[in-house]
Scaffold this motif. Structure first.
Motif, PDB file in Angstrom:
ATOM      1  N   LEU A   1       1.137   6.433  10.300  1.00  0.00           N
ATOM      2  CA  LEU A   1       2.275   5.582  10.639  1.00  0.00           C
ATOM      3  C   LEU A   1       2.892   4.979   9.379  1.00  0.00           C
ATOM      4  N   ARG A   2       2.050   4.478   8.492  1.00  0.00           N
ATOM      5  CA  ARG A   2       2.568   3.876   7.263  1.00  0.00           C
ATOM      6  C   ARG A   2       3.353   4.912   6.453  1.00  0.00           C
ATOM      7  N   GLY A   3       2.837   6.132   6.350  1.00  0.00           N
ATOM      8  CA  GLY A   3       3.561   7.195   5.653  1.00  0.00           C
ATOM      9  C   GLY A   3       4.911   7.477   6.293  1.00  0.00           C
ATOM     10  N   TRP A   4       4.944   7.469   7.632  1.00  0.00           N
ATOM     11  CA  TRP A   4       6.187   7.686   8.381  1.00  0.00           C
ATOM     12  C   TRP A   4       7.179   6.561   8.088  1.00  0.00           C
ATOM     13  N   LEU A   5       6.691   5.326   8.146  1.00  0.00           N
ATOM     14  CA  LEU A   5       7.568   4.172   7.925  1.00  0.00           C
ATOM     15  C   LEU A   5       8.099   4.125   6.501  1.00  0.00           C
ATOM     16  N   GLU A   6       7.286   4.521   5.536  1.00  0.00           N
ATOM     17  CA  GLU A   6       7.719   4.483   4.140  1.00  0.00           C
ATOM     18  C   GLU A   6       8.828   5.471   3.838  1.00  0.00           C
ATOM     19  N   LYS A   7       9.064   6.425   4.732  1.00  0.00           N
ATOM     20  CA  LYS A   7      10.179   7.364   4.553  1.00  0.00           C
ATOM     21  C   LYS A   7      11.515   6.715   4.894  1.00  0.00           C
ATOM     22  N   GLN A   8      11.475   5.536   5.507  1.00  0.00           N
ATOM     23  CA  GLN A   8      12.692   4.796   5.825  1.00  0.00           C
ATOM     24  C   GLN A   8      13.092   3.971   4.598  1.00  0.00           C
ATOM     25  N   PRO A   9      14.243   4.230   3.993  1.00  0.00           N
ATOM     26  CA  PRO A   9      14.623   3.497   2.777  1.00  0.00           C
ATOM     27  C   PRO A   9      14.569   1.980   2.928  1.00  0.00           C
ATOM     28  N   ALA A  10      14.941   1.454   4.079  1.00  0.00           N
ATOM     29  CA  ALA A  10      14.955  -0.005   4.284  1.00  0.00           C
ATOM     30  C   ALA A  10      13.548  -0.604   4.322  1.00  0.00           C
ATOM     31  N   LEU A  11      12.530   0.232   4.527  1.00  0.00           N
ATOM     32  CA  LEU A  11      11.160  -0.271   4.644  1.00  0.00           C
ATOM     33  C   LEU A  11      10.328  -0.037   3.389  1.00  0.00           C
ATOM     34  N   ARG A  12      10.847   0.738   2.441  1.00  0.00           N
ATOM     35  CA  ARG A  12      10.082   1.013   1.224  1.00  0.00           C
ATOM     36  C   ARG A  12       9.764  -0.279   0.492  1.00  0.00           C
ATOM     37  N   GLY A  13       8.523  -0.404   0.069  1.00  0.00           N
ATOM     38  CA  GLY A  13       8.082  -1.594  -0.654  1.00  0.00           C
ATOM     39  C   GLY A  13       7.744  -2.774   0.243  1.00  0.00           C
ATOM     40  N   ARG A  14       7.887  -2.612   1.553  1.00  0.00           N
ATOM     41  CA  ARG A  14       7.616  -3.701   2.496  1.00  0.00           C
ATOM     42  C   ARG A  14       6.322  -3.495   3.277  1.00  0.00           C
ATOM     43  N   LEU A  15       5.593  -2.414   2.993  1.00  0.00           N
ATOM     44  CA  LEU A  15       4.418  -2.058   3.789  1.00  0.00           C
ATOM     45  C   LEU A  15       3.164  -2.039   2.933  1.00  0.00           C
ATOM     46  N   ARG A  16       2.072  -2.472   3.511  1.00  0.00           N
ATOM     47  CA  ARG A  16       0.766  -2.467   2.858  1.00  0.00           C
ATOM     48  C   ARG A  16      -0.295  -2.117   3.894  1.00  0.00           C
ATOM     49  N   ARG A  17      -1.367  -1.521   3.428  1.00  0.00           N
ATOM     50  CA  ARG A  17      -2.516  -1.306   4.310  1.00  0.00           C
ATOM     51  C   ARG A  17      -3.211  -2.650   4.452  1.00  0.00           C
ATOM     52  N   ALA A  18      -3.569  -3.006   5.657  1.00  0.00           N
ATOM     53  CA  ALA A  18      -4.242  -4.288   5.901  1.00  0.00           C
ATOM     54  C   ALA A  18      -5.664  -4.210   5.375  1.00  0.00           C
ATOM     55  N   ALA A  19      -6.078  -5.240   4.669  1.00  0.00           N
ATOM     56  CA  ALA A  19      -7.463  -5.333   4.197  1.00  0.00           C
ATOM     57  C   ALA A  19      -8.355  -5.656   5.384  1.00  0.00           C
TER      58      ALA A  19
END
Length: 149
Positions: A20-38
């Motif tokens: 899911l994170r890989g899918w979301l990171e393909k959206q330009p508006a979401l790049r840099g806004r996602l992290r894997r939860a610790a």
């Protein structure tokens, strides 16, 4: 606003937060806004935060709508049953399951994305606040002009 996105599948180990994170990171508006939860240490009597979680930082300006639309599209393209839950900082949860969104057409998907974004409380209207007028409290004050004669 920071939200936690968890993914649950119909079989153990079938969730796919990294996918899911890989899918979301393909959206330009979401790049840099996602992290894997610790994975924090689980509290007594609980299993703790699932390893399958993503942290997302949302801001006004349509980012929440992009996130919601991408989540729906991801769930629609997966085999088997999936549930994606977005948890706001106040504990409010919004869930989308594959059984809910599998048969939606484009208009219904767009409408659902708007409703999810509104439920997150981050909307484009936040960017549309009018600028204070000159001389009003909080406004830029009077403009400088030539000195009076």
């Amino acid at each position: 606003m920071k939200v936690v996105i968890t993914v649950r599948g119909d079989r153990p180990g079938d969730a796919g937060a990294d996918d899911l994170r890989g899918w979301l990171e393909k959206q330009p508006a979401l790049r840099g806004r996602l992290r894997r939860a610790a994975d924090p240490a689980p509290q007594a009597g609980t299993m703790g935060l699932a390893a399958d979680a993503v942290l997302a930082l949302l801001a006004p300006g349509g980012v929440a709508t992009v996130l919601a639309g991408a989540l729906i599209a991801w769930v629609q393209t997966r085999k088997g049953s999936r549930t994606v839950t977005i948890t706001r900082p106040d504990g409010t949860e919004i869930s989308v399951t594959s059984t809910q969104v599998g048969a939606l057409d484009a208009w219904q998907t767009a409408d659902l994305a708007q409703r999810i974004a509104a439920g997150l409380g981050v909307t484009e209207r936040d960017d549309a606040l009018p600028e204070p007028s000159p001389g009003s409290p909080g406004g830029p004050g009077p403009t400088a002009g030539p000195p009076a004669p």
